[in-house]
Design a protein around this motif. Structure first.
Motif, mmCIF file in Angstrom:
data_model
loop_
_atom_site.group_PDB
_atom_site.id
_atom_site.type_symbol
_atom_site.label_atom_id
_atom_site.label_comp_id
_atom_site.label_asym_id
_atom_site.label_seq_id
_atom_site.Cartn_x
_atom_site.Cartn_y
_atom_site.Cartn_z
ATOM 1 N N ASN A 140 55.248 0.043 -17.346
ATOM 2 C CA ASN A 140 54.114 -0.218 -16.439
ATOM 3 C C ASN A 140 54.119 0.680 -15.212
ATOM 4 N N GLY A 141 55.073 1.618 -15.122
ATOM 5 C CA GLY A 141 55.136 2.534 -13.983
ATOM 6 C C GLY A 141 56.020 2.071 -12.842
ATOM 7 N N ALA A 142 56.591 0.882 -12.953
ATOM 8 C CA ALA A 142 57.503 0.405 -11.907
ATOM 9 C C ALA A 142 58.810 1.181 -11.991
ATOM 10 N N THR A 143 59.135 1.923 -10.940
ATOM 11 C CA THR A 143 60.386 2.682 -10.927
ATOM 12 C C THR A 143 61.290 2.074 -9.863
ATOM 13 N N THR A 144 62.374 1.470 -10.291
ATOM 14 C CA THR A 144 63.243 0.735 -9.381
ATOM 15 C C THR A 144 64.251 1.667 -8.711
ATOM 16 N N ALA A 145 64.746 1.231 -7.553
ATOM 17 C CA ALA A 145 65.714 2.044 -6.821
ATOM 18 C C ALA A 145 66.984 2.244 -7.633
ATOM 19 N N SER A 146 67.416 1.188 -8.317
ATOM 20 C CA SER A 146 68.550 1.268 -9.229
ATOM 21 C C SER A 146 68.494 0.053 -10.141
ATOM 22 N N TRP A 147 69.625 -0.361 -10.665
ATOM 23 C CA TRP A 147 69.636 -1.400 -11.696
ATOM 24 C C TRP A 147 70.177 -2.729 -11.234
ATOM 25 N N TYR A 148 70.881 -2.791 -10.107
ATOM 26 C CA TYR A 148 71.600 -4.011 -9.734
ATOM 27 C C TYR A 148 70.840 -4.798 -8.667
ATOM 28 N N ARG A 149 70.779 -6.081 -8.842
ATOM 29 C CA ARG A 149 70.199 -7.065 -7.933
ATOM 30 C C ARG A 149 69.373 -6.511 -6.779
ATOM 31 N N GLN A 150 70.012 -6.328 -5.606
ATOM 32 C CA GLN A 150 69.226 -5.946 -4.427
ATOM 33 C C GLN A 150 68.643 -4.543 -4.517
ATOM 34 N N TRP A 151 69.060 -3.783 -5.517
ATOM 35 C CA TRP A 151 68.467 -2.459 -5.749
ATOM 36 C C TRP A 151 67.413 -2.482 -6.865
ATOM 37 N N ASN A 152 67.332 -3.585 -7.587
ATOM 38 C CA ASN A 152 66.464 -3.644 -8.760
ATOM 39 C C ASN A 152 65.032 -4.024 -8.372
ATOM 40 N N TYR A 153 64.496 -3.293 -7.408
ATOM 41 C CA TYR A 153 63.134 -3.495 -6.910
ATOM 42 C C TYR A 153 62.453 -2.135 -6.755
ATOM 43 N N VAL A 154 61.153 -2.189 -6.630
ATOM 44 C CA VAL A 154 60.361 -0.971 -6.412
ATOM 45 C C VAL A 154 60.034 -0.870 -4.933
ATOM 46 N N TRP A 155 60.549 0.155 -4.281
ATOM 47 C CA TRP A 155 60.130 0.499 -2.921
ATOM 48 C C TRP A 155 59.055 1.585 -3.041
ATOM 49 N N PRO A 156 57.863 1.395 -2.472
ATOM 50 C CA PRO A 156 56.829 2.431 -2.578
ATOM 51 C C PRO A 156 57.312 3.803 -2.104
ATOM 52 N N ARG A 157 58.145 3.827 -1.105
ATOM 53 C CA ARG A 157 58.695 5.100 -0.596
ATOM 54 C C ARG A 157 59.477 5.825 -1.686
ATOM 55 N N ASP A 158 60.417 5.120 -2.295
ATOM 56 C CA ASP A 158 61.231 5.713 -3.355
ATOM 57 C C ASP A 158 60.371 6.101 -4.557
ATOM 58 N N ALA A 159 59.402 5.230 -4.876
ATOM 59 C CA ALA A 159 58.534 5.498 -6.023
ATOM 60 C C ALA A 159 57.713 6.766 -5.804
ATOM 61 N N ALA A 160 57.285 6.999 -4.572
ATOM 62 C CA ALA A 160 56.517 8.206 -4.272
ATOM 63 C C ALA A 160 57.346 9.459 -4.569
ATOM 64 N N PHE A 161 58.617 9.439 -4.186
ATOM 65 C CA PHE A 161 59.482 10.589 -4.466
ATOM 66 C C PHE A 161 59.718 10.740 -5.968
ATOM 67 N N ALA A 162 59.814 9.618 -6.684
ATOM 68 C CA ALA A 162 59.984 9.697 -8.131
ATOM 69 C C ALA A 162 58.764 10.341 -8.783
ATOM 70 N N ALA A 163 57.561 9.970 -8.312
ATOM 71 C CA ALA A 163 56.341 10.582 -8.847
ATOM 72 C C ALA A 163 56.351 12.086 -8.602
ATOM 73 N N ALA A 164 56.792 12.503 -7.415
ATOM 74 C CA ALA A 164 56.859 13.938 -7.114
ATOM 75 C C ALA A 164 57.890 14.633 -7.999
#
Length: 466
Positions: A140-164
């Motif tokens: 669905n395009g959700a790119t998470t910061a990493s895989w573990y608990r408090q990192w397993n979320y999508v931050w729009p900031r991080d996602a923007a860099f992933a798109a780039a």
């Protein structure tokens, strides 16, 4: 020798031997206090959907990824992978046909694009970063910061860099999916929550919206549009997202021309900043980049009124940054002798045109934030562990150096990042004083920024026009 005196001597010798063993062999003893987030990297496979599972740290010794894949060869020769269409990792013999299928799938995906730095000594790091980003990105395009608990979320900031990063690596479909996810979860006011569940639900933990994320998503949308001029770049939902975010930012500027105080990538209460009345540079700089990007995106798309409106807002903000931050040397907060942080890189290439004052400030910040282990802290007087380096910040200094023509500086920082990966070659979030990973691996933001840096070394990245 017998009696109490002999027992004391034997006890002293035994204690000395225990101490000697602990000192010389302690690194080989099992660490019973290993944090749950500890993993040298993700196990994956070559099929859709791109599932991942953390590699057990105890099995990492002697293990390695098969070249150009997320399939792991264990020390005993068996293979760990997630079969196509599966969700959980399995261990199979090396001659299992699913091994070849998975490796072939990963290599075919890499071949559809390009590996930044693929003709350099950094190719292995780049391949791993790309494949890790792929594993962290859901269908669905959700790119998470990493895989573990408090990192397993999508931050729009991080996602923007992933798109780039997907954009420069020649994977526009992945970039579009990330941007579409951000468009779907954006509020009607143009903002985003601080972070999201992978299903798109906002995380309601009391964190305020972080205004810098609007700027970063606008920049990533523009970056994608500049690279992808085909039909896929003309997505109506992306234009709606851009318009909402840019209008929100333009309308947020105060009489000084600055946006309001807001948390930035520090995710800290603005009231704790040196100047709580004004935004940090970590907010002002991305907002400026975002408004410039939005204005140029509107001009390219024929939306002249929006281009003029957002361009004027960018001009006001640029003048405000020059008045409030430049006289103090671009610290985090615009105060005399203000603390420096990594966000000064947001005012230079590839986010803004070169400026001698900014370049000097970047060098000053990098020097002040440097740690004995060669890495950097996010900022001066950092409230976290003062001995632990952060890889996203190191990568941002590398990106600025590569985009500014300071090639030796960029290569030195890339070398440090390459040398401080996990035993499977994965980029962690942090590195401790002894050079060991000190937080989860992989970290998507670091992987994305490393890929952008390698791309910048091969050729100039586009910069939003002022």
């Amino acid at each position: 020798m017998t009696g109490p005196g002999a027992r004391k001597v034997r006890r002293a010798i035994a204690l000395s031997l225990v101490a000697l063993i602990a000192a010389t062999c302690g690194s080989t003893l099992p660490d019973q206090r290993r944090p749950e987030w500890t993993s040298p990297g993700l196990v994956g496979g070559g099929g859709w959907p791109f599932a991942h599972e953390p590699m057990d740290a105890a099995e990492a010794a002697g293990a390695a990824y098969l070249p150009d894949s997320s399939v792991v060869r264990l020390a005993d020769g068996r293979i760990r992978l997630i079969p196509m269409g599966g969700r959980q990792a399995i261990t199979v013999p090396a001659d299992d046909p699913r091994v070849a299928d998975s490796v072939r799938g990963d290599r075919a995906w890499l071949a559809r694009g390009r590996v930044p730095g693929g003709d350099t000594v950094y190719r292995d790091m780049a391949v791993r970063a790309l494949l890790d980003l792929r594993l962290l990105t859901r269908p669905n395009g959700a790119t998470t910061a990493s895989w573990y608990r408090q990192w397993n979320y999508v931050w729009p900031r991080d996602a923007a860099f992933a798109a780039a990063a997907f954009t420069v690596s020649g994977h526009p479909e992945e970039a579009r999916r990330v941007l579409r996810f951000l468009a779907r979860v954006q509020t009607g006011s143009g903002q985003w929550a601080a972070r999201y569940e992978p299903d798109g639900s906002p995380v309601t933990d009391g964190r305020e919206p972080q205004l810098d994320s609007l700027g970063w998503v606008l920049w990533a949308s523009w970056f994608f549009r500049v690279h992808d001029t085909g039909d896929g770049a003309e997505l109506p939902e992306l234009w709606t997202m851009v318009r909402r975010a840019a209008d929100h930012l333009a309308g947020s500027l105060d009489a000084e021309g600055l946006p309001p105080p807001s948390p930035d990538y520090f995710e800290r209460d603005p009231g704790k900043e040196e100047d709580p009345r004004r935004p940090t540079l970590g907010v002002a700089a991305p907002v400026l980049t975002g408004l410039r990007a939005a204005a140029d995106l509107a001009a390219r798309s024929g939306w002249r009124a929006e281009a003029v409106r957002w361009g004027r807002a960018a001009d006001r903000l640029a003048a405000a940054v020059s008045r409030t931050f430049a006289p103090y040397g671009y610290p985090r907060s615009p105060v005399e002798n203000g603390l420096m942080d990594t966000s000064v890189t947001f005012l230079g290439p590839p986010f803004a045109r070169p400026d001698p004052g900014v370049t000097a400030a970047v060098r000053k910040a990098a020097d002040r934030l440097r740690l004995p282990n060669g890495g950097v802290l996010p900022g001066e007087k950092w409230s976290g562990n003062p001995d632990v380096a952060w890889t996203p910040e190191m990568a941002l200094f590398a990106l600025n150096a590569a985009s500014s023509g300071r090639i030796e500086d960029a290569l030195t920082r890339l070398d440090w990042l390459a040398e401080h990966r996990t035993e499977l070659g994965v980029l962690p979030e942090k590195v401790d004083a002894r050079g060991r990973p000190a937080a989860v691996a992989p970290l998507g933001w670091t992987a994305s920024t490393v890929l952008l840096t390698l791309s910048a070394l091969a050729g100039p990245l586009p910069i939003p026009p002022a």
